[in-house]
Design an enzyme around this catalytic site. Structure first.
Site, PDB file in Angstrom:
ATOM      1  N   ARG A  54      40.021  64.050  52.443  1.00 49.42           N
ATOM      2  CA  ARG A  54      38.662  63.508  52.455  1.00 49.42           C
ATOM      3  C   ARG A  54      37.765  64.451  53.251  1.00 49.42           C
ATOM      4  O   ARG A  54      38.228  65.433  53.825  1.00 49.42           O
ATOM      5  CB  ARG A  54      38.654  62.093  53.047  1.00 49.42           C
ATOM      6  CG  ARG A  54      39.416  62.053  54.356  1.00 49.42           C
ATOM      7  CD  ARG A  54      38.937  61.058  55.321  1.00 49.42           C
ATOM      8  NE  ARG A  54      37.594  61.362  55.796  1.00 49.42           N
ATOM      9  CZ  ARG A  54      37.315  62.309  56.698  1.00 49.42           C
ATOM     10  NH1 ARG A  54      38.249  63.100  57.209  1.00 49.42           N
ATOM     11  NH2 ARG A  54      36.070  62.498  57.085  1.00 49.42           N
ATOM     12  N   GLY A  55      36.456  64.092  53.317  1.00 51.31           N
ATOM     13  CA  GLY A  55      35.496  64.984  53.968  1.00 51.31           C
ATOM     14  C   GLY A  55      34.878  65.854  52.886  1.00 51.31           C
ATOM     15  O   GLY A  55      35.593  66.455  52.069  1.00 51.31           O
ATOM     16  N   ALA A  56      33.539  65.916  52.871  1.00 50.33           N
ATOM     17  CA  ALA A  56      32.840  66.532  51.736  1.00 50.33           C
ATOM     18  C   ALA A  56      33.302  67.965  51.425  1.00 50.33           C
ATOM     19  O   ALA A  56      33.690  68.263  50.291  1.00 50.33           O
ATOM     20  CB  ALA A  56      31.334  66.476  51.988  1.00 50.33           C
ATOM     21  N   ASP A 245      27.460  64.171  53.492  1.00 51.88           N
ATOM     22  CA  ASP A 245      28.069  64.351  52.166  1.00 51.88           C
ATOM     23  C   ASP A 245      27.076  64.895  51.144  1.00 51.88           C
ATOM     24  O   ASP A 245      27.477  65.407  50.106  1.00 51.88           O
ATOM     25  CB  ASP A 245      28.639  63.023  51.676  1.00 51.88           C
ATOM     26  CG  ASP A 245      29.815  62.623  52.548  1.00 51.88           C
ATOM     27  OD1 ASP A 245      29.580  62.076  53.643  1.00 51.88           O
ATOM     28  OD2 ASP A 245      30.958  62.907  52.162  1.00 51.88           O
ATOM     29  N   ASN A 255      25.452  60.025  54.460  1.00 50.23           N
ATOM     30  CA  ASN A 255      26.675  60.175  55.265  1.00 50.23           C
ATOM     31  C   ASN A 255      27.363  58.814  55.347  1.00 50.23           C
ATOM     32  O   ASN A 255      26.867  57.818  54.796  1.00 50.23           O
ATOM     33  CB  ASN A 255      26.344  60.725  56.662  1.00 50.23           C
ATOM     34  CG  ASN A 255      27.594  61.165  57.414  1.00 50.23           C
ATOM     35  OD1 ASN A 255      28.466  61.827  56.840  1.00 50.23           O
ATOM     36  ND2 ASN A 255      27.717  60.807  58.676  1.00 50.23           N
TER      37      ASN A 255
HETATM   38  O1  MRU Z   1      34.608  58.907  53.026  1.00 43.85           O
HETATM   39  P1  MRU Z   1      34.837  60.168  53.803  1.00 43.85           P
HETATM   40  O2  MRU Z   1      35.770  59.994  54.949  1.00 43.85           O
HETATM   41  O3  MRU Z   1      35.210  61.333  52.906  1.00 43.85           O
HETATM   42  O4  MRU Z   1      33.410  60.477  54.424  1.00 43.85           O
HETATM   43  C1  MRU Z   1      33.253  61.636  55.193  1.00 43.85           C
HETATM   44  C2  MRU Z   1      31.949  61.713  55.874  1.00 43.85           C
HETATM   45  O5  MRU Z   1      31.106  60.865  55.748  1.00 43.85           O
HETATM   46  C3  MRU Z   1      31.700  62.969  56.652  1.00 43.85           C
HETATM   47  O6  MRU Z   1      30.791  62.731  57.685  1.00 43.85           O
HETATM   48  C4  MRU Z   1      31.123  64.029  55.713  1.00 43.85           C
HETATM   49  O7  MRU Z   1      31.924  64.190  54.590  1.00 43.85           O
HETATM   50  C5  MRU Z   1      30.970  65.347  56.395  1.00 43.85           C
HETATM   51  S1  MRU Z   1      32.543  66.151  56.582  1.00 43.85           S
HETATM   52  C6  MRU Z   1      32.257  67.657  57.281  1.00 43.85           C
END
Ligand code: MRU
Length: 364
Positions: A54-56, A245, A255
């Protein structure tokens, strides 16, 4: 970044093991550091949609490798387009996923099918290297903001930062976005302390950000999501810094759900609210984040149940709502640009406005 002294990235290829893709299973952290070996595009899609990864920025990089795995089965034009669309649909909000798949297609379409697998691994590798470098640059630019706070205080005074969700190295290929400046500040001896929002419903703050910061030795305290406003009112937050994101060309920020409320509290208390992002997170085609960014709606069971470690030491899930109570689970929200103090990108910082972003990225 290092785990117990060994440097890791969040995704890597094992050439000796059939060119398989390796990631950490983020659903097992912080209690267990399990490495997942992915060998098919279906496994990659499953890992993204179940948030094992996970994480964008990271889901974009892993999806790029997912396309390389798909091409090993069938490198024809039709299969490539179909598999790319399938990977891009695994999660809707983070634009990095769509960006990475489009970049892969643009580089692979002109390549003959028999050469596509090698070209795909190479392009996915470049996406990873660039993400790591961009995040390191974000760290350097964000570090200046923390130094600026330190400069105006007696030497050694604690600087209190607050972050939401996880925008650390485990959410990117390396370094992280929001956490990169914090790691650099800590490494150069600044007395930083981080308030870590637990980030219900999936608790990425409590599970992942706290684990990352603790592994790196950064002082931190996990707080309930609702505590931030109170801490700001009492002067206990110097700076909020979050990842994102998707950022519109006008500076609106999507986000993790709850980010918007932190931005409102920050504005009311005159606490600077900064957003860290690589340019791969900017959606130049969107002007209004609230009306145009698709918000992922995840399963209600993430609200009705909580995962954690039981007293027997085993990972488990418990129900916290009455049987039959309906639950809703929007996974992201949009913070309007007017609440954002500024954006930290790999090219420097700018106001959260179209002019600000275009001043850093004139080629757009
Ligand atoms: O649902 P997730 O855990 O993938 O959401 C992640 C976030 O909201 C992060 O803040 C975002 O992706 C930035 S990661 C560098």
């Amino acid at each position: 970044m290092k785990i117990n002294g060994t440097p890791y990235r969040s995704v890597w290829v094992n050439e000796k093991d059939g060119w398989s893709i390796h990631i950490f299973d983020q659903t097992r952290l912080p209690f267990s550091l399990d490495i997942l070996r992915l060998t098919t595009q279906q496994e990659v899609a499953h890992a993204i949609s179940t948030m094992q990864v996970r994480g964008a920025p990271l889901i974009g990089a892993v999806a790029a490798y997912g396309l390389a795995l798909a091409l090993r089965q069938d490198a024809s034009d039709a299969a490539m387009e179909q598999n790319a669309a399938m990977l891009a649909a695994t999660r809707p909000t983070a634009v990095n996923l769509r960006w990475a798949i489009e970049r892969m297609l643009n580089s692979l379409r002109p390549v003959a099918p028999e050469n596509r697998v090698a070209a795909a691994y190479a392009e996915a590798g470049r996406i990873c290297d660039e993400d790591a470098a961009q995040n390191e640059a974000i760290g350097r630019h964000g570090l200046e903001l923390i130094r600026e706070i330190a400069k105006n205080r007696p030497a050694g005074t604690q600087i209190n930062l607050l972050t939401h969700c996880n925008a650390g190295w485990i959410a990117t290929v390396d370094w992280g976005t929001a956490l990169a400046p914090i790691y650099m500040a800590h490494d150069e001896g600044l007395n930083v302390h981080v308030w870590v929002d637990e980030t219900r419903p999936r608790n990425q703050g409590a599970a992942l950000t706290a684990w990352e910061l603790g592994s790196h030795g950064v002082p931190h305290t996990v707080i309930a999501d609702n505590a931030g406003g109170h801490l700001m009112q009492h002067g206990q937050v110097d700076l909020v810094i979050v990842g994102t994101d998707r950022v519109t060309r006008t500076g609106d920020v999507a986000n993790k759900i709850g980010t918007y409320l932190k931005a409102l509290a920050a504005q009311d208390n005159k606490v600077p609210f900064w957003v860290a992002l690589p340019s791969t997170t900017i959606d130049w085609s969107v002007a209004n984040g609230v009306t145009e960014i698709p918000i992922e709606e995840r399963t209600a069971s993430e609200i009705t149940h909580v995962a954690g470690r039981g007293e027997d030491g085993k990972q488990t899930r418990v129900q916290i709502t009455p049987d039959g109570s309906p639950a809703a689970n929007p996974a992201f929200d949009v913070t309007p640009a007017r609440l954002v103090t500024g954006l930290i990108t790999e090219r420097g910082v700018c106001p959260a406005t179209e002019d600000g972003l275009r001043s850093l990225f004139p080629e757009q």
